[in-house]
Design an enzyme around this catalytic site. Sequence first.
Site, PDB file in Angstrom:
ATOM      1  N   CYS A  43       0.822  -1.216   0.000  1.00 13.75           N
ATOM      2  CA  CYS A  43       0.000   0.000   0.000  1.00 13.75           C
ATOM      3  C   CYS A  43       0.850   1.258   0.000  1.00 13.75           C
ATOM      4  CB  CYS A  43      -0.934   0.004   1.214  1.00 13.75           C
ATOM      5  SG  CYS A  43      -1.983   1.477   1.286  1.00 13.75           S
ATOM      6  N   CYS A  48      -1.442   1.810  -2.963  1.00  9.55           N
ATOM      7  CA  CYS A  48      -2.418   2.867  -2.716  1.00  9.55           C
ATOM      8  C   CYS A  48      -1.842   4.279  -2.745  1.00  9.55           C
ATOM      9  CB  CYS A  48      -3.098   2.654  -1.359  1.00  9.55           C
ATOM     10  SG  CYS A  48      -3.512   0.949  -0.964  1.00  9.55           S
ATOM     11  N   LYS A  51      -0.074   5.355  -6.144  1.00 10.85           N
ATOM     12  CA  LYS A  51      -1.117   5.331  -7.172  1.00 10.85           C
ATOM     13  C   LYS A  51      -2.032   6.534  -7.047  1.00 10.85           C
ATOM     14  CE  LYS A  51      -4.695   3.190  -6.119  1.00 10.85           C
ATOM     15  NZ  LYS A  51      -5.582   2.110  -5.636  1.00 10.85           N
ATOM     16  N   TYR A 179      -9.544  -3.269 -10.801  1.00 18.24           N
ATOM     17  CA  TYR A 179      -9.352  -1.876 -10.403  1.00 18.24           C
ATOM     18  C   TYR A 179      -7.919  -1.408 -10.657  1.00 18.24           C
ATOM     19  CZ  TYR A 179      -7.169  -3.390  -5.988  1.00 18.24           C
ATOM     20  OH  TYR A 179      -6.334  -3.951  -5.057  1.00 18.24           O
ATOM     21  N   GLU A 183      -7.285   1.765 -13.083  1.00 16.83           N
ATOM     22  CA  GLU A 183      -6.630   2.946 -12.520  1.00 16.83           C
ATOM     23  C   GLU A 183      -5.338   3.261 -13.269  1.00 16.83           C
ATOM     24  OE1 GLU A 183      -8.258   2.722  -7.904  1.00 16.83           O
ATOM     25  OE2 GLU A 183      -6.366   1.745  -8.431  1.00 16.83           O
ATOM     26  N   HIS A 437     -27.555  21.169  -0.129  1.00 21.35           N
ATOM     27  CA  HIS A 437     -27.786  21.623  -1.501  1.00 21.35           C
ATOM     28  C   HIS A 437     -26.909  22.829  -1.823  1.00 21.35           C
ATOM     29  CE1 HIS A 437     -30.117  22.149  -5.158  1.00 21.35           C
ATOM     30  NE2 HIS A 437     -30.181  23.455  -4.892  1.00 21.35           N
ATOM     31  N   GLU A 442     -26.649  14.783  -2.311  1.00 19.16           N
ATOM     32  CA  GLU A 442     -28.001  14.944  -1.786  1.00 19.16           C
ATOM     33  C   GLU A 442     -28.977  13.967  -2.431  1.00 19.16           C
ATOM     34  OE1 GLU A 442     -30.261  18.559  -2.981  1.00 19.16           O
ATOM     35  OE2 GLU A 442     -28.433  19.081  -4.104  1.00 19.16           O
TER      36      GLU A 442
END
Length: 465
Positions: A43, A48, A51, A179, A183, A437, A442
């Site tokens: 990682c 992670c 990346k 993934y 990526e 908002h 939302e």
Amino acid sequence: MTFDFDLFVIGGGSGGVRAARIAAGEHGARVALAEESRMGGTCVIRGCVPKKLMIFASQAGLMAEEMRGYGWEGAQAGRFDWPVFKHKLDSELNRLELIYTANLQKSGVQIFHQRATIVDAHTVALADGTRKTAKHILIAVGGRPALPGIPGEELGLISDDLFLLDRLPRRVLVVGGGYIACEFATILTGLGCETVQVYRGDAVLRGFDRQMRDMATLQLSGIGIDLRLNVNLTRLERTGDQTRVTFSDDSHEDFDAVIWATGRDPYTGGLGLENTGVHLRANGAIQVDEWSQTSVPSIFAVGDVTDRVNLTPVAIREGHAFADTVFGGRARRVAHSNIASAVYLRPHEAASVGLTEEQACARGDVDVYATTFRPMRSMFAGSDAKVMMKLLVEPETDVVLGCHIFGPDAGEMIQLAAIPITMGATKADFDATMAVHPTAAEELVTMRQPSRRHRLEIPAQAATA
């Protein structure tokens, strides 16, 4: 029997480091840790962290295009300077590695910067020939990139190699649809590489919600990646300074680099497990129970080497729970359900927690609350990119079974959505929450009517039995 240590950890990645620090620093155990490569594991060093920094770097072109849509005439990303970025990246990874090492030392953990293998249920052999004994052994060696098993596969790069390149390839082939592949393809095309991505399936991100898979597949092509589906490779060959790739239809093309992103395997080879009686699964993963204990009572395993849920936060939680259980007198198990995850694509990320629509339908009746729309920010700039929000609800209990978001900063949103879903929130709880908002998020609390309902089909003979 007197042991050299209460705990010997093999592997200095996220899970192993957390287990060692908690066992030593909080519970007073005598702990040693061996790491054959760099402290911090996949990682921090080759996953992670680098990346995500490369994802940030790769979005400059899209940001410049968006700014032109907002009236910034002539906005350009300019030329990307890989050596400058790589120097900064290397410095950051060195800083993080030093922090990991310092935190272990502050906790009282003895570190061995070398490979360790298992001799028996209580003995570890170090690469320098010395042996250490421990009451408990924790295996946290993670996984390694898998290769496809075709002639010339050694000519391709693995995902680890991307962070070590002296220069970026002009034309690159990324192989895979998970993934990591998606990526990396996003990163490379964003940094100016001519990127081809091939995948043997009909949509990327297998295992994710199908609607989100389809949107991710369209986005990859939309940002300039030459995405080719239902394609396999059969051979790699060196031709001059390029790699020639032969595809399953016997066509071939030349690339400056080929990157394998075809999955990861548990890193158990040569670890000495055959000396212990530790049971392995068919793919080489270490078989453990709910306490992360193997078939040998003194040996435990956490993280990707167990192939349960291969995510960094899961490994950290498993390592912490192990230390609390074995050394802290607090029995803790890790729940491997409702684990949020995100795929860091651009411009929109894919993020999920809970069941996919397909999984929910297979389990029983389900109400699907879903919406797709063009978000305000990119729509104003002229983009046709769409956001998707989806909640899956069990009609009988009103419990939210899953949440799926495809959009900007979806990873940030899914972390917060995971909290109520883990707590067992109902759709009524979401409805009772006031919206913020104007935001994309939302929509999660304003979808009042299901867009569709799936009913579990029961075979006639089963219904009358």
